[in-house]
Every structure is written in C-alpha cells, then in structure tokens.
Design an enzyme around this catalytic site. Structure first.
Site, PDB file in Angstrom:
ATOM      1  N   TRP A 153      -8.867  -3.777   7.470  1.00  0.00           N
ATOM      2  CA  TRP A 153      -7.826  -2.770   7.299  1.00  0.00           C
ATOM      3  C   TRP A 153      -7.260  -2.418   8.668  1.00  0.00           C
ATOM      4  O   TRP A 153      -7.957  -2.508   9.679  1.00  0.00           O
ATOM      5  CB  TRP A 153      -8.406  -1.530   6.609  1.00  0.00           C
ATOM      6  N   THR A 154      -6.009  -1.992   8.698  1.00  0.00           N
ATOM      7  CA  THR A 154      -5.341  -1.904  10.003  1.00  0.00           C
ATOM      8  C   THR A 154      -4.881  -0.495  10.372  1.00  0.00           C
ATOM      9  O   THR A 154      -3.883  -0.340  11.069  1.00  0.00           O
ATOM     10  CB  THR A 154      -4.148  -2.876  10.053  1.00  0.00           C
ATOM     11  N   GLU A 155      -5.623   0.528   9.933  1.00  0.00           N
ATOM     12  CA  GLU A 155      -5.284   1.874  10.404  1.00  0.00           C
ATOM     13  C   GLU A 155      -5.197   1.921  11.928  1.00  0.00           C
ATOM     14  O   GLU A 155      -4.320   2.572  12.500  1.00  0.00           O
ATOM     15  CB  GLU A 155      -6.332   2.884   9.934  1.00  0.00           C
ATOM     16  N   TYR A 191     -16.836  -4.809   6.388  1.00  0.00           N
ATOM     17  CA  TYR A 191     -15.536  -4.271   6.798  1.00  0.00           C
ATOM     18  C   TYR A 191     -15.334  -4.541   8.288  1.00  0.00           C
ATOM     19  O   TYR A 191     -16.035  -3.996   9.139  1.00  0.00           O
ATOM     20  CB  TYR A 191     -15.444  -2.780   6.475  1.00  0.00           C
ATOM     21  N   ASP A 243     -12.815  -3.730  10.091  1.00  0.00           N
ATOM     22  CA  ASP A 243     -12.159  -2.656  10.832  1.00  0.00           C
ATOM     23  C   ASP A 243     -13.181  -1.705  11.434  1.00  0.00           C
ATOM     24  O   ASP A 243     -12.836  -0.878  12.279  1.00  0.00           O
ATOM     25  CB  ASP A 243     -11.186  -1.889   9.939  1.00  0.00           C
ATOM     26  N   GLU A 275      -9.280   4.013  -5.611  1.00  0.00           N
ATOM     27  CA  GLU A 275      -8.975   5.374  -5.154  1.00  0.00           C
ATOM     28  C   GLU A 275      -7.750   5.971  -5.854  1.00  0.00           C
ATOM     29  O   GLU A 275      -6.823   6.468  -5.217  1.00  0.00           O
ATOM     30  CB  GLU A 275      -8.774   5.368  -3.630  1.00  0.00           C
ATOM     31  N   HIS A 286      -2.100   4.254  -4.668  1.00  0.00           N
ATOM     32  CA  HIS A 286      -1.679   3.753  -3.354  1.00  0.00           C
ATOM     33  C   HIS A 286      -0.255   3.190  -3.403  1.00  0.00           C
ATOM     34  O   HIS A 286       0.014   2.130  -2.828  1.00  0.00           O
ATOM     35  CB  HIS A 286      -2.641   2.665  -2.860  1.00  0.00           C
ATOM     36  N   ASP A 328       0.855  -1.177   0.000  1.00  0.00           N
ATOM     37  CA  ASP A 328       0.000   0.000   0.000  1.00  0.00           C
ATOM     38  C   ASP A 328       0.894   1.231   0.000  1.00  0.00           C
ATOM     39  O   ASP A 328       2.119   1.111  -0.032  1.00  0.00           O
ATOM     40  CB  ASP A 328      -0.951   0.009   1.200  1.00  0.00           C
TER      41      ASP A 328
END
Length: 761
Positions: A467-469, A417, A419, A326, A271, A194
């Site tokens: 997702w791991t934000e 999702y 997350d 995106e 990305h 990413d």
C-alpha cells in the site's frame, strides 16, 4: 522434431546428476527444488547456437536470451531449429508436469532447458540468467555442469501494488514487473481504484478520469483527509493521474511476456469516494457521501456492471478483484432504498446486505468468464458460491474459507504487508503499519495447521501487499520490495522441506550484487546494526552486543562520536562499559557502508541502585516495561506501538530519579515521540530538568519551551541538557502535557505524552 542425438544428450546429463559437487556461490533465488552439480564446466562462446522450436512464444524466449547474452557478454549468437552440439536448447516437451515446471541441464555438449509449457522454459531461463549474473562475479559465460529439476510449490505467487493513493507511471509499473519476473512470481494484483483515486479509463463514464483521477492538494493534509475529487485544470493545486486503455493493454502485454497475470481491483461496495464524488446518484440517500455504493439502487449495479464489462475486455486473466474490505455500513441502515432492499430480499443485517451485494456482482462477473476474488470481509453475511478469498486480517478468514471449500490466497498483514517497516532505525524511510523484516517473510508458511487435510489444496499460494500511503516513488517502491520479495519468492516457490534459511542468507550476498548491477534501490535494513544490553550484577558491568538481522558482514564502531570507517574498531565481541558511552556503529560490505548507522548513547542507569518515582502514573497499556523502563537501554523506534514507549494520558510526565549514590554528571537527556497522522501523541509544550546533590535542593539545568510541530510524520525529539560537571544524586524531570489536542489536530480528545530512555553521563 529433435534428433535422437539430443535425446541421448539429455539422458547422459540426467545420469551424471548422481554425483553432486559442492555448488558454486551462484545465489539462485528462489531456490530450485532439486539441483545437482557435477565436475566440469561449459562455456558459452560466439560459436554457441540457440536451438528453439519454430513458434512465436519460443522465438520470443530465445530472443530474450540472445539479448541478455549480448548485453552481458557482448555475444551475438545465431538461432537454429536443428539440434546440435555447443548449443542452448529450449525444448517444449509433451510430458506431463506441474504448470511452470522445468528441467535445466548443463553438460559438455551444452545447455538443455525443457518444460511442458513455455512458462516452464521461461522459468528455466530465469535460473540460467542468475547463473550468469552478476557480471561482477561472472566474468565470462562459464557454467558448471548441473542438473536442475524444478517446479513451483504454489500456483499463486504474487504482489499487490496500490496506485490509487499515489499514481505510479506506466514505465515504473514495468520495472516492478521485471523484479517480479526475475523472482519467478506470476501474479500482479493491481489496486487501480480506491477512495481517493480512480486510475483506469472507462469509456462509458469519462468523468471517472476527468475528475475521479485527480484530487485537491490541501496544505499538509494527508490525501485521505478531507478528500475532494477535482478536475485536472482546477484553479487549485491538484494531484493524480490515470492509465489510458492503451497504457493498460501495453502493460498487460508486457506482463504476459513475463508470464505474469494481472489481477485488476475495482473496489466495491466501499472505498469508493472518488467514484461517488463523480456520480453521487449512486450513493445512499443521506446527507453525506460516505464512499459506499447504495445497495438499494438498481443504478448502482448497472454502473458497476458497465465498468466491469470494459475492465474484462482489457484484462484477459481469470480473476477480477472487487475489494469488499472495510465497508462502513451505517449509511445503508439509514437509507430508505437499502431498507427496502433488505425487506425485499429478507435480509436481517447489514452484513447480509453486503453478502447480497457481493453475490450479485459475482453472478455478473461469472457471466464474463471471470472469477470473483475479494478481501476476507466478503465472508461477512455469507460467502458467494464460487468466490475466492484473499485473507489479509491474519489467517482466520483464509482458514474459514478453505475449510468451507473456497480457494484462498494468503496475504496476512503480519508478515506480508510490504508497506510495513523492515527495520528499526530512525533513518528508515516512511512506512505504514507494523514491522515485517526479511526473515519473518522467509519463514512464512501459507498453509496453517488449522486447515483440514483434505482442504489444503484450496490454498492457492500467497502474495505481498504494498500500500502506498507513504510510498510515492519507484525508488521507494523498490526499497520496500527488495530484498523482501526475494524472501517471499522462495517461501512460496520452494517446497518447505527444501528451504534453508542459512543458505538463503548466504545467497543474498550474491543477490545484492545482482540487484546493484540492475540498478535497483534495495533496502539494507537487514544489515543495519542492532543491539542488546545486559548487566552483570556481580561485576557491575554492562555488556553491549551488536548484530544485524542476517548476521552478515563486518560491523565497525566508534565511541568518540565520529562516523565509523573501515579503519574503525571491528566488532568481535561484547563491548563492556561502566560509564556512559556514545556508540556509532555501521555495517560494511566489501569495504563500503550498507544499511543505516546505529547512533545511541548507552547510559549505565546506575544499575539496581536507581529508583524512579512518578507523580502521575503511566498508562498500563503503555508501560514501556515498568518503573525501570526509563533506564533499560531499550530505545523505542518511531512507531506508536513500540513497547518501549511509556505513555501518560492528559497529565504531565513528572518523575523524581534517585540514582542511589552521588555521581559526577554533566549531561541528562531523554526522548519524546509525536505522530499526529496516526495517534493522539504529541510533543510536550515544555521540559524542565533539575538536578540535586542531596535530594532536597534542586538546581534547574534546562527550562525549554517546545515549539508545536504540525508535521504529520512521526517525530522522535531528543531533549538534552549539557552542564558543568558536578555531583548529582537526584534528577527531576517535568514534561508539560497540553492536556487536550489542538483544534487543528485530525483527532479530538486528550493528548498523550510518550517518553523513552533517560540517558546520563
């Protein structure tokens, strides 16, 4: 290979299946599509033999079962290739069947698991293991007579894990795969690349892991804010990690043993900041490296093709994910090389240039005997001929692709999702995005009604995305997965007509014990007490109802501020109140607390008498429920999109509250919100609370400056004033807005104040 005696055994087992006895509470997840119990039970003992064909995969399956029985029951069983009584037979049949289909039969002579593939036998073993666990419930290996005929409803049953934002060690990946395997999931989508991290060794470009796998740590900035790739031995603090090719092959082999395909994702054309900071020559001819590969540079395609040639050498499965989401296309429209490409290819828009990029990469991927799969943005400008779409922005992209004859994996953010938050409590660990609870996922159907009947076969299945934000550890990964992955597994394994929501909820009671035994950190969000409040205008009484998502177990509560215990009041019906109460509620399972507590002060708000006058109008988009929102007993959670927040842009929050009568009060409090990381909402700089008996003469009971907090995570701050009991008919509250966001804020422009629920007592 097997004797006629075994064939007769199988026939007898199937025939006896006509009598279905009420099943014991085994908690098999996902639910088998056909399961029939009979009277009687078979006990595995030290004389039981595991009978298996003489081939490598079958032996591995048998060894796995043997290890399970040894660990669980201290039984050491012998192996044989000869059919016999008192045995567990693992049989690969020549009969046609769905890929992954199996039969499991338990009768007087033993256990028979058969499948047309080794994968089917493996799934039968997962069902058998669940019948024998957890040990807290199954003291000895005793199995009720049963016939199971089972097969997956969908081919694609997966989960995506992002390791680019936060690197996840090799052993932790294996534990994630174990969780998927026990739920009969068969796809692991591995987001290896990413904008802020490159995690895969590429021999042709060693700089990708020397520099692209590491980033500078910059104070309390989020990883994607002012991202800068660096070297591991940099003089500044660094963060990151990567997998060697040996690591990757080891994990691929580990997944293969569990019949899980790994789908690697190599992001393009967007990305890609990490890669382009290592190789800026593949960025567009602009002043800024945007993270988007230059589509007009032939070197870009050579670079990516060289990477793909190494990736497919590691990952043997049929799909390769190229991202495609995106993509900021502004740099393409400014780049001379991209403009020239558009002229040469007669492309009119940036979307068509993206389609050119994806189509060109698809052709190369096809030469490697792989199929391209990408997020639904690859539809923009035209979809490549053989591409598969992963629909994440809702169902629309998947519907469009399937109706056009393309294969689709449904993975809409709502509800898949992982997350996103799974509970409403302020004690939940950090999450990202919306709110997806267990039952919302359980009710998910991958095939929307808008897909043409003759195109439904293009829906391969579904997957959850993590997702791991906000997720940095294995423990947190497990928390976000479980029990939601349990719900998803049944949603896409079990045929829709065989699903039963109430049965699933009851099975979770056993499954929680199973997860405890395995040491997994599963979430108790679905068991955290929630509430709703109603007001009886005739009797002028408030009714507080408590529940949790699953409606399981006891809820106990206190009204004196103390923490609930098993000796506290058991909730059995609505709690009536006419004056403010301080509730502290907790769910208890087997005498132990589970989930998070519910701690709220529920104020009467003085019912219909109360009137709120605003000096500055709240924003219509963030109305919180209107003028009565501040007294509606609906407490907002730590999310900017919670509809209970009332928002004021740029100006002060200033209200006059007419209680409608004179009341003895000693407390006024209210909540404010801040989320610097995702919104322009900040805490006020000062709060002033004044009270009056007559509505004209006011006495200040709080004048508090609020310290600026630069913390990026969401904050709910309760501002409260305790004072000597006195008569009050009016309350005035002023919260000062800083008007403009400070220079250090990641955003620019006006500041907002979000306020919620005024409590009085």
């Amino acid at each position: 290979m097997y004797s006629s005696r075994l064939a007769l055994l199988f026939i007898l087992l199937v025939v006896t299946a006509c009598k279905n006895i009420e099943p014991p509470k085994m908690g098999i997840i996902p639910q088998p599509n056909e399961i029939n119990y009979q009277e009687g039970a078979f006990t595995i003992n030290d004389k039981t033999v595991i009978v298996v064909e003489n081939n490598i995969e079958a032996k591995q399956l048998a060894n796995g079962l043997g290890s399970f029985l040894k660990d669980k029951f201290n039984l050491t069983l012998e192996y044989s290739t000869t059919a016999q009584d008192n045995a567990i037979h693992l049989i690969k049949t020549s009969r046609d069947g769905d890929y992954g289909a199996y039969n499991l039969n338990i009768g007087k002579e033993g256990v028979v698991i058969e499948g047309s593939t080794d994968q089917g036998i493996y799934y039968g073993l997962q069902t058998l293991k669940q019948m024998l666990s957890p040990k807290a419930n199954i003291k000895e290996p005793l199995l009720n007579y049963v016939h199971v005929n089972d097969a997956p409803a969908y081919k694609w049953r997966g989960m995506m894990l992002d390791v680019a934002r936060h690197f996840v060690p090799k052993d932790s990946i294996k534990k994630v795969l174990d969780i998927l395997a026990m739920h009969k999931m068969n796809k692991f989508h591995w987001h290896l690349v990413d904008g802020i991290g490159w995690r895969i060794q590429i021999d042709a470009y060693p700089e990708l892991i020397k520099k692209g796998a590491w980033r500078k740590v910059k104070g309390d900035k989020k990883p994607w804010e002012d991202f800068e790739a660096t070297y591991r031995d940099s003089s500044s603090a660094v963060y990151g990690g990567y997998y060697t090719k040996d690591d990757l092959r080891e994990i691929v082999a580990y997944a293969k043993e569990r019949y899980i395909d790994i789908i690697p994702e190599i992001e393009m054309p967007g990305h890609s900041e990490a890669a382009l900071q290592c190789f800026p020559e593949f960025s567009c001819d602009t002043d800024l490296i945007t993270g988007v590969y230059c589509a007009g540079n032939e070197g870009t395609f050579e670079f990516l093709q060289n990477i793909i040639s190494e990736v497919v050498d590691i990952f043997p499965n049929e799909y390769l994910h190229i991202g495609g989401d995106e993509v900021g296309k502004e740099s393409w429209l400014k780049c001379d090389k991209c403009k020239k490409r558009m002229q040469q290819e007669n492309l009119q828009t940036a979307e068509e240039l993206q389609s050119y990029f994806v189509s060109r990469m698809e052709k190369y991927i096809n030469t490697k005997n792989r199929k391209l799969i990408g997020w639904d943005e690859i539809l923009e400008g035209g979809l490549p001929e053989r591409a598969t779409v992963m629909s994440w922005r809702g169902f629309a992209g998947g519907i469009e692709a399937a109706n056009a004859g393309h294969d689709v994996v449904m993975t809409p953010g709502d509800p898949l999702y992982l997350d996103h938050s799974q509970g409403k409590s302020e004690y939940e660990p950090p999450s990202w995005g919306g709110y997806n609870n267990v039952l919302k996922i359980y009710d998910f159907n991958p095939v929307p009604k808008d897909i043409a009947p003759d195109k439904k076969h293009h829906i391969l299945g579904a997957q959850g995305n993590l997702w791991t934000e906000q997720v940095k550890s294995l423990s947190h990964i497990q928390y976000m997965m479980l029990p939601r992955i349990s719900a998803l597994s049944e949603a896409i394994w079990t045929k829709a007509e065989k699903k039963n929501r109430e049965h699933f909820i009851n099975k979770l009671d056993v499954h929680f014990d199973r997860l405890d035994e395995m040491g997994y950190n599963y979430s108790g969000s679905s068991l955290t007490p929630d509430y709703d409040v109603s007001y009886n205008k005739v009797n002028k009484v408030f009714n507080l109802r408590l529940h949790n998502e699953l409606d399981l177990y006891e809820i106990r509560y206190t009204l004196d501020g103390s923490n609930p215990t098993m000796q506290s009041e058991l909730y059995s019906g609505p709690i009536e109140y006419t004056t403010a109460i301080e509730l502290n509620a907790m769910c208890f399972r087997n005498g132990e607390p589970i989930g998070f507590p519910l701690k709220k002060m529920f104020s009467t708000g003085f019912g219909d008498q109360c009137k709120v006058t605003y000096s500055n109008a709240y924003n219509e988009t963030y109305g919180g429920g209107g003028d009565k929102a501040l007294f509606d007993n609906k407490f907002a959670i730590a999310r900017g999109d919670d509809p209970s927040w009332q928002g004021i842009k740029e100006k002060d929050f200033e209200v006059l509250i007419d209680l409608g009568s004179v009341n003895e009060l000693s407390y006024v409090g209210l909540n404010f919100f801040q989320d610097i990381g995702a919104t322009s909402v900040m805490l006020p700089t000062k709060v002033i609370i004044s009270i009056s008996k007559d509505g004209e003469n006011f006495k200040t009971v709080l004048d508090e400056a609020i310290a600026t907090q630069e913390k990026r995570e969401p904050i709910i701050k309760t501002i409260k004033s305790n004072f000597d009991k006195q008569d009050v008919s009016h309350i005035k509250i002023i919260a000062k807005n800083r008007s403009v966001l400070p220079e250090w804020h990641i955003r620019k422009g006006p500041a907002w104040i979000f306020v919620d629920e005024i409590s009085v007592k």
